[in-house]
Motif scaffolding. Structure first.
Motif, PDB file in Angstrom:
ATOM      1  N   GLU A  21      51.500 -98.572  29.888  1.00 43.45           N
ATOM      2  CA  GLU A  21      50.732 -98.690  31.115  1.00 43.45           C
ATOM      3  C   GLU A  21      50.321 -97.388  31.797  1.00 43.45           C
ATOM      4  N   TRP A  22      51.171 -96.372  31.800  1.00 36.92           N
ATOM      5  CA  TRP A  22      50.983 -95.248  32.716  1.00 36.92           C
ATOM      6  C   TRP A  22      50.353 -93.999  32.127  1.00 36.92           C
ATOM      7  N   TYR A  23      50.494 -93.776  30.828  1.00 35.25           N
ATOM      8  CA  TYR A  23      50.040 -92.507  30.253  1.00 35.25           C
ATOM      9  C   TYR A  23      48.885 -92.689  29.285  1.00 35.25           C
ATOM     10  N   ASP A  24      47.887 -91.812  29.428  1.00 36.95           N
ATOM     11  CA  ASP A  24      46.872 -91.679  28.389  1.00 36.95           C
ATOM     12  C   ASP A  24      47.408 -90.790  27.277  1.00 36.95           C
ATOM     13  N   SER A  25      48.214 -89.788  27.666  1.00 35.66           N
ATOM     14  CA  SER A  25      48.820 -88.892  26.682  1.00 35.66           C
ATOM     15  C   SER A  25      50.014 -88.188  27.322  1.00 35.66           C
ATOM     16  N   TYR A  26      50.913 -87.704  26.478  1.00 35.30           N
ATOM     17  CA  TYR A  26      51.991 -86.848  26.964  1.00 35.30           C
ATOM     18  C   TYR A  26      52.523 -85.978  25.842  1.00 35.30           C
ATOM     19  N   THR A  27      53.172 -84.894  26.224  1.00 34.02           N
ATOM     20  CA  THR A  27      53.834 -83.981  25.295  1.00 34.02           C
ATOM     21  C   THR A  27      55.190 -83.619  25.891  1.00 34.02           C
ATOM     22  N   MET A  45      58.991 -96.061  39.836  1.00 34.27           N
ATOM     23  CA  MET A  45      59.797 -95.817  38.639  1.00 34.27           C
ATOM     24  C   MET A  45      60.159 -94.342  38.527  1.00 34.27           C
ATOM     25  N   ALA A  46      59.232 -93.449  38.853  1.00 33.91           N
ATOM     26  CA  ALA A  46      59.513 -92.010  38.786  1.00 33.91           C
ATOM     27  C   ALA A  46      60.659 -91.647  39.729  1.00 33.91           C
ATOM     28  N   GLU A  47      60.653 -92.210  40.931  1.00 32.22           N
ATOM     29  CA  GLU A  47      61.743 -91.969  41.882  1.00 32.22           C
ATOM     30  C   GLU A  47      63.069 -92.492  41.330  1.00 32.22           C
ATOM     31  N   PHE A  48      63.047 -93.688  40.750  1.00 34.76           N
ATOM     32  CA  PHE A  48      64.256 -94.278  40.169  1.00 34.76           C
ATOM     33  C   PHE A  48      64.772 -93.424  39.012  1.00 34.76           C
ATOM     34  N   MET A  49      63.869 -92.939  38.160  1.00 34.17           N
ATOM     35  CA  MET A  49      64.290 -92.118  37.024  1.00 34.17           C
ATOM     36  C   MET A  49      64.944 -90.822  37.496  1.00 34.17           C
ATOM     37  N   GLU A  50      64.402 -90.222  38.548  1.00 30.73           N
ATOM     38  CA  GLU A  50      65.014 -88.990  39.063  1.00 30.73           C
ATOM     39  C   GLU A  50      66.414 -89.270  39.605  1.00 30.73           C
ATOM     40  N   LEU A  51      66.581 -90.346  40.357  1.00 29.11           N
ATOM     41  CA  LEU A  51      67.908 -90.695  40.872  1.00 29.11           C
ATOM     42  C   LEU A  51      68.884 -90.988  39.740  1.00 29.11           C
ATOM     43  N   LEU A  52      68.394 -91.619  38.689  1.00 24.49           N
ATOM     44  CA  LEU A  52      69.231 -91.931  37.536  1.00 24.49           C
ATOM     45  C   LEU A  52      69.598 -90.658  36.763  1.00 24.49           C
ATOM     46  N   ALA A  53      68.635 -89.765  36.578  1.00 27.51           N
ATOM     47  CA  ALA A  53      68.888 -88.517  35.841  1.00 27.51           C
ATOM     48  C   ALA A  53      69.946 -87.673  36.535  1.00 27.51           C
ATOM     49  N   ILE A  54      69.908 -87.653  37.867  1.00 25.36           N
ATOM     50  CA  ILE A  54      70.881 -86.870  38.638  1.00 25.36           C
ATOM     51  C   ILE A  54      72.312 -87.282  38.301  1.00 25.36           C
ATOM     52  N   ALA A  79      61.636 -97.361  30.734  1.00 25.26           N
ATOM     53  CA  ALA A  79      60.575 -96.613  31.417  1.00 25.26           C
ATOM     54  C   ALA A  79      59.666 -95.922  30.410  1.00 25.26           C
ATOM     55  N   GLN A  80      60.240 -95.388  29.331  1.00 27.11           N
ATOM     56  CA  GLN A  80      59.428 -94.747  28.298  1.00 27.11           C
ATOM     57  C   GLN A  80      58.452 -95.751  27.678  1.00 27.11           C
ATOM     58  N   LYS A  81      58.940 -96.933  27.374  1.00 33.06           N
ATOM     59  CA  LYS A  81      58.082 -97.968  26.787  1.00 33.06           C
ATOM     60  C   LYS A  81      56.983 -98.389  27.749  1.00 33.06           C
ATOM     61  N   GLN A  82      57.330 -98.534  29.032  1.00 34.29           N
ATOM     62  CA  GLN A  82      56.326 -98.907  30.028  1.00 34.29           C
ATOM     63  C   GLN A  82      55.310 -97.786  30.201  1.00 34.29           C
ATOM     64  N   GLY A  83      55.771 -96.543  30.110  1.00 31.60           N
ATOM     65  CA  GLY A  83      54.867 -95.400  30.198  1.00 31.60           C
ATOM     66  C   GLY A  83      53.801 -95.430  29.117  1.00 31.60           C
ATOM     67  N   THR A  99      46.945 -92.884  33.303  1.00 29.52           N
ATOM     68  CA  THR A  99      45.919 -93.914  33.397  1.00 29.52           C
ATOM     69  C   THR A  99      45.543 -94.057  34.874  1.00 29.52           C
ATOM     70  N   THR A 100      44.523 -94.833  35.156  1.00 29.53           N
ATOM     71  CA  THR A 100      44.065 -95.036  36.530  1.00 29.53           C
ATOM     72  C   THR A 100      45.015 -95.960  37.289  1.00 29.53           C
ATOM     73  N   GLY A 101      45.277 -95.620  38.551  1.00 32.79           N
ATOM     74  CA  GLY A 101      46.116 -96.466  39.405  1.00 32.79           C
ATOM     75  C   GLY A 101      47.595 -96.163  39.254  1.00 32.79           C
TER      76      GLY A 101
END
Length: 102
Positions: free
Chosen positions: A80-86, A24-33, A73-77, A15-17
């Motif tokens: 708010e954040w995604y028009d689409s994903y696969t 959140m993306a930075e936090f998810m990467e640190l968490l995934a590690i 984060a998935q729910k927020q995505g 989505t725009t903006g």
């Protein structure tokens, strides 16, 4: 990386903006590690975003998908954040690469 291993390929249109996405993306990467079975991650974003994460097993991928902060984060995505994903989950049996500097 020891083969075989798994790759989770996440492609998305946004989505725009930013709306907090970058943080959140930075936090998810640190968490995934910190997740058991995590091997690594690569990502790029232009017209579409592509993030590939690497995992030792399908169980490790399942545990990551169920991780509480990742679920939020998935729910927020979606909200708010995604028009689409696969999401594609692939078994990597072979790999090769080229690096001019090495």
């Amino acid at each position: 990386m020891k083969k075989p291993y798994y790759a989770v390929i996440f492609t998305s249109t946004r989505t725009t903006g930013d709306n907090g996405y970058g943080k959140m993306a930075e936090f998810m990467e640190l968490l995934a590690i910190k997740q058991p079975g995590f091997i690594g991650v690569e990502s790029a974003r232009e017209q579409i975003g592509i993030t590939v994460s690497y995992w030792e097993s399908l169980n490790a991928i399942h545990e990551w998908k169920q991780q509480a902060d990742h679920v939020l984060a998935q729910k927020q995505g979606v909200a708010e954040w995604y028009d689409s994903y696969t999401v594609r989950i692939c078994l990597v049996e072979r790999e090769y690469s080229f690096n001019k500097n090495h």
